[in-house]
Motif scaffolding. Structure first.
Motif, PDB file in Angstrom:
ATOM      1  N   ILE B   3      33.845  21.449  -5.920  1.00  0.00           N
ATOM      2  CA  ILE B   3      32.890  22.133  -6.788  1.00  0.00           C
ATOM      3  C   ILE B   3      31.832  21.118  -7.209  1.00  0.00           C
ATOM      4  N   ALA B   4      30.577  21.538  -7.197  1.00  0.00           N
ATOM      5  CA  ALA B   4      29.495  20.609  -7.525  1.00  0.00           C
ATOM      6  C   ALA B   4      28.726  21.053  -8.767  1.00  0.00           C
ATOM      7  N   VAL B   5      28.119  20.070  -9.413  1.00  0.00           N
ATOM      8  CA  VAL B   5      27.066  20.384 -10.371  1.00  0.00           C
ATOM      9  C   VAL B   5      25.764  20.175  -9.603  1.00  0.00           C
ATOM     10  N   VAL B   6      24.929  21.199  -9.561  1.00  0.00           N
ATOM     11  CA  VAL B   6      23.681  21.080  -8.800  1.00  0.00           C
ATOM     12  C   VAL B   6      22.442  21.027  -9.692  1.00  0.00           C
ATOM     13  N   PRO B  37      13.731  23.943  -7.291  1.00  0.00           N
ATOM     14  CA  PRO B  37      12.623  24.810  -6.869  1.00  0.00           C
ATOM     15  C   PRO B  37      13.092  25.992  -6.016  1.00  0.00           C
ATOM     16  N   GLU B  38      14.237  25.846  -5.355  1.00  0.00           N
ATOM     17  CA  GLU B  38      14.723  26.909  -4.459  1.00  0.00           C
ATOM     18  C   GLU B  38      15.473  28.016  -5.200  1.00  0.00           C
ATOM     19  N   LEU B  39      15.775  27.791  -6.492  1.00  0.00           N
ATOM     20  CA  LEU B  39      16.635  28.735  -7.210  1.00  0.00           C
ATOM     21  C   LEU B  39      15.958  30.081  -7.426  1.00  0.00           C
ATOM     22  N   LEU B 223      24.083  23.680 -17.510  1.00  0.00           N
ATOM     23  CA  LEU B 223      24.528  23.124 -16.224  1.00  0.00           C
ATOM     24  C   LEU B 223      24.588  24.258 -15.217  1.00  0.00           C
ATOM     25  N   LEU B 224      24.407  23.912 -13.950  1.00  0.00           N
ATOM     26  CA  LEU B 224      24.591  24.891 -12.894  1.00  0.00           C
ATOM     27  C   LEU B 224      25.667  24.369 -11.947  1.00  0.00           C
ATOM     28  N   LEU B 225      26.775  25.111 -11.841  1.00  0.00           N
ATOM     29  CA  LEU B 225      27.893  24.707 -10.995  1.00  0.00           C
ATOM     30  C   LEU B 225      27.893  25.537  -9.714  1.00  0.00           C
ATOM     31  N   ALA B 226      28.250  24.904  -8.609  1.00  0.00           N
ATOM     32  CA  ALA B 226      28.186  25.602  -7.329  1.00  0.00           C
ATOM     33  C   ALA B 226      29.402  25.311  -6.472  1.00  0.00           C
ATOM     34  N   ALA B 231      26.227  24.580  -2.464  1.00  0.00           N
ATOM     35  CA  ALA B 231      25.660  23.447  -3.208  1.00  0.00           C
ATOM     36  C   ALA B 231      24.451  22.827  -2.503  1.00  0.00           C
ATOM     37  N   LYS B 232      24.586  22.595  -1.207  1.00  0.00           N
ATOM     38  CA  LYS B 232      23.539  21.860  -0.479  1.00  0.00           C
ATOM     39  C   LYS B 232      22.233  22.643  -0.355  1.00  0.00           C
ATOM     40  N   LYS B 233      22.331  23.952  -0.613  1.00  0.00           N
ATOM     41  CA  LYS B 233      21.123  24.769  -0.571  1.00  0.00           C
ATOM     42  C   LYS B 233      20.176  24.374  -1.720  1.00  0.00           C
ATOM     43  N   PHE B 234      20.783  23.876  -2.802  1.00  0.00           N
ATOM     44  CA  PHE B 234      19.960  23.612  -3.993  1.00  0.00           C
ATOM     45  C   PHE B 234      19.610  22.151  -4.197  1.00  0.00           C
TER      46      PHE B 234
END
Lengths: 226, 426
Positions: B3-6, B37-39, B223-226, B231-234
């Motif tokens: 799980i990532a924080v993005v 920017p992609e969100l 925070l935004l968790l992914a 994750a890598k999309k953001f």
């Protein structure tokens, strides 16, 4: 079936507070317009106008002490009760109606009268407190093990110079003249001559100065209490 | 599954903040989106977890419903997490758990608190309603009292001193001077303080002085968790959560002298006890330590494969409402042995130049303590540190750690009644 009947009561002050609670209805009682800050970073602030309103909110809770009522009724009669688990024999003050020892599976405990003596586990000298206690500053808050209780109960310690209080001090439990049904109905006083904790000259001077500042602050803000 | 924080963002902690709570959260959210920017808010975000402590302080129940639609998220799953001071860390752990369970891919965690609508004495009273209102509350100590008694216990058993507490305070306040989101800096600027300043500041509850005690702040953080999948999309540089842990202890600190639930759990720590002192039924954590931190840390370390936290962590953000908590945390989080936390203070181990810096954000009086946002704000600092973005985010080159890889975040509520630990890695 009657599930509840009033056995004994004192509601002499209740009406006054009920009126107060009705008044504190979250309605707007005043306003001001201020010029204030806006922005995420302190080094990048802009000015904005804000309107600030005053909204008092009053409440009166009808709180039951549940199965611990025996303890609080005891206070009204100047008796101190704890509980004891019939299985593991642990003694509790604060009392527990169900034993928290995992082995005892919430066994119902038995009420016992506690001796009015104990020992200080730890303490602090309160020099700032919330509203109802400001006028009493400085006061000493302690956690005390009463009798053979395995747990400690928070109580105020009185009749001692704050500089002399120490962990391990033997104390006696006293009742206030007119108990009203909460933990402030009791307090503790030293049962022996305190052995002041070791402090450097500098620490002692500093603490004396601190206490003087508090006393002067209370004198200034609560002149009538003196 | 990893799980990532993005994304991470916050608005400055300060008091009073005159914006509405939803406007504060919007600032934190926008601050976070600067790097995303992609969100696409509508398409990408799958759920939200909200963190605020007190309906009494906010004078609003279910305030997260206001926040949720304000951010444009209506229709998406969301709920509020509430566990006193542990609220924000629990909200992060909730989000983590749902992603890990495979239910959501991208989850917003937002926290806020506005404490500035009441005077400080009233705020203390409301906060103290998180203590046992029949037992601890009526005696008038409130949290500054409870925590002070616990530190006096440490002073008695281990020899912590007022000077040790002051040194922790100096370290954290001075760290906050680099942080443009910090309450201390908003109020006092960038001037450094000394041990003398702390020891001469007003006594609150012996041994604690005003400069040893958490700030009453307003603010918000996000925070935004992914999931690993999205994750890598953001971002190309996610920060991974590699360990989490939760723990608890009794509601009332006075009960910790005789708690059968703890007996035998940590024999090595139970053995650390001065010979002249009567040993209580449950010698660890007793009133002198925070056992909930230990339980939370041990499970987080196990998950992250950490055996020697002092060596394997690069920095830590701790929940230090009072300075003695930080010294105890060093022991309970296994940075050192029980009773030796003061040595880490005296040797400078946790200073910004030390082996394991703590509170680079400034901590609870430095960065500030708007309860629901506090630990999320500290996570924001961790995120920026691990991505080496501090020069950009804070405008300070000096405050950036060199090549940090792994950080610990600890939060708790009550008198350590509930705690959480999270390990972040880049």
């Amino acid at each position: 079936m009657v599930l509840e009947e009033k056995v004994e009561f004192d509601n002499s002050k209740l009406n006054k507070w009920k009126k107060w609670a009705l008044k504190g209805d979250m309605g707007v009682k005043g306003y001001r317009i201020v010029e204030g800050a806006y922005g995420s970073r302190v080094d990048k602030i802009e000015k904005r106008r804000y309107m600030v309103v005053e909204r008092p909110h009053g409440v009166v809770y009808q709180h039951s002490y549940g199965l611990l009522s025996r303890f609080y009724e005891g206070l009204l009669n100047k008796k101190l009760y704890g509980t004891k688990c019939p299985k593991c024999k642990l003694v509790y003050l604060p009392p527990r109606v169900h034993c928290w020892n995992p082995k005892c599976k919430l066994e119902e405990t038995e009420w016992i009268e506690m001796p009015l003596e104990g020992e200080i586990v730890t303490y602090t000298i309160m020099a700032f407190a919330a509203t109802p206690f400001l006028k009493d500053l400085p006061f000493i808050l302690t956690y005390v093990k009463i009798g053979n209780s395995c747990t400690a109960v928070p109580l105020q310690l009185r009749e001692v110079n704050p500089l002399n209080v120490h962990v391990g001090l033997k104390v006696k439990v006293k009742f206030v003249d007119k108990p009203k049904g909460d933990l402030m109905d009791i307090y503790v006083v030293p049962a022996e001559k305190p052995k002041p904790p070791k402090r450097s000259k500098e620490e002692e001077e500093r603490l004396k100065k601190d206490l003087k500042i508090v006393e002067e602050w209370v004198k200034k803000h609560f002149p009538k209490e003196q | 599954m990893k799980i990532a924080v993005v994304g991470a963002g916050m608005t400055r902690f300060d008091r009073p903040r005159r914006e509405l709570q939803e406007e504060l959260v919007a600032q934190a959210f926008k601050n976070m989106m600067e790097d995303l920017p992609e969100l696409d808010i509508k398409k990408d975000i799958s759920a939200a977890f909200y963190s605020y402590f007190s309906d009494h302080l906010e004078q609003q129940l279910c305030m997260h419903w206001i926040i949720h639609d304000y951010l444009g998220l209506s229709s998406k799953p969301a709920y509020r997490v509430e566990s006193g001071g542990a609220t924000p860390i629990d909200a992060i752990i909730n989000a983590y758990t749902f992603i890990r369970a495979g239910l959501f891919d991208l989850v917003l965690v937002a926290g806020w608190e506005k404490m500035g609508e009441l005077d400080t004495a009233k705020v203390n009273e409301f906060i103290a309603m998180a203590s046992d209102t029949d037992w601890d509350y009526p005696v008038g100590g409130y949290y500054s009292g409870y925590y002070a008694t616990m530190e006096v216990r440490r002073m008695h058993l281990y020899g912590d001193t007022e000077e040790d507490l002051a040194k922790v305070s100096v370290k954290n306040h001075n760290n906050a001077t680099y942080n443009p989101y910090a309450h201390w800096r908003a109020k006092n600027g960038t001037k450094k303080i000394t041990v003398g300043d702390v020891l001469n500041s007003r006594l609150i509850s012996y041994p604690y002085r005003i400069m040893n005690v958490a700030e009453v702040s307003d603010g918000a953080a996000a925070l935004l968790l992914a999931s690993e999948k999205v994750a890598k999309k953001f971002t190309d540089t996610p920060v991974w959560i590699t360990g989490i842990g939760l723990g608890t202890d009794s509601m009332r600190p006075g009960d910790r002298t005789g708690n059968p639930a703890w007996v035998g759990l940590y024999p090595e720590d139970e053995a650390v006890w001065p010979e002249a002192e009567t040993k209580p039924l449950s010698p660890y954590p007793e009133m002198a330590n925070f056992g909930s931190f230990r339980v939370a840390a041990d499970s987080a370390y196990k998950m992250a494969g950490i055996r020697n936290p002092l060596k394997e962590l690069d920095f830590a953000e701790l929940f230090n409402p009072y300075d003695g908590v930080e010294i105890s945390a060093y022991e309970d989080l296994r940075f050192c042995k029980r009773g030796e936390g003061k040595k880490l203070v005296r040797e400078g181990t946790t200073e910004r130049w030390g082996e394991l810096p703590t509170q680079l954000s400034g901590g609870l009086y430095g960065q500030g303590h708007p309860v629901g946002a506090t630990t999320i704000g500290q996570a924001v600092t961790i995120f920026w540190q691990l991505r080496e973005e501090i020069p950009k985010k804070w405008g300070s080159r000096n405050a950036q750690m060199q090549n940090p890889k792994r950080a610990l975040l600890q939060g708790h509520g009550g008198t350590g009644t509930q705690a959480g630990v999270i390990i972040f890695e880049r």
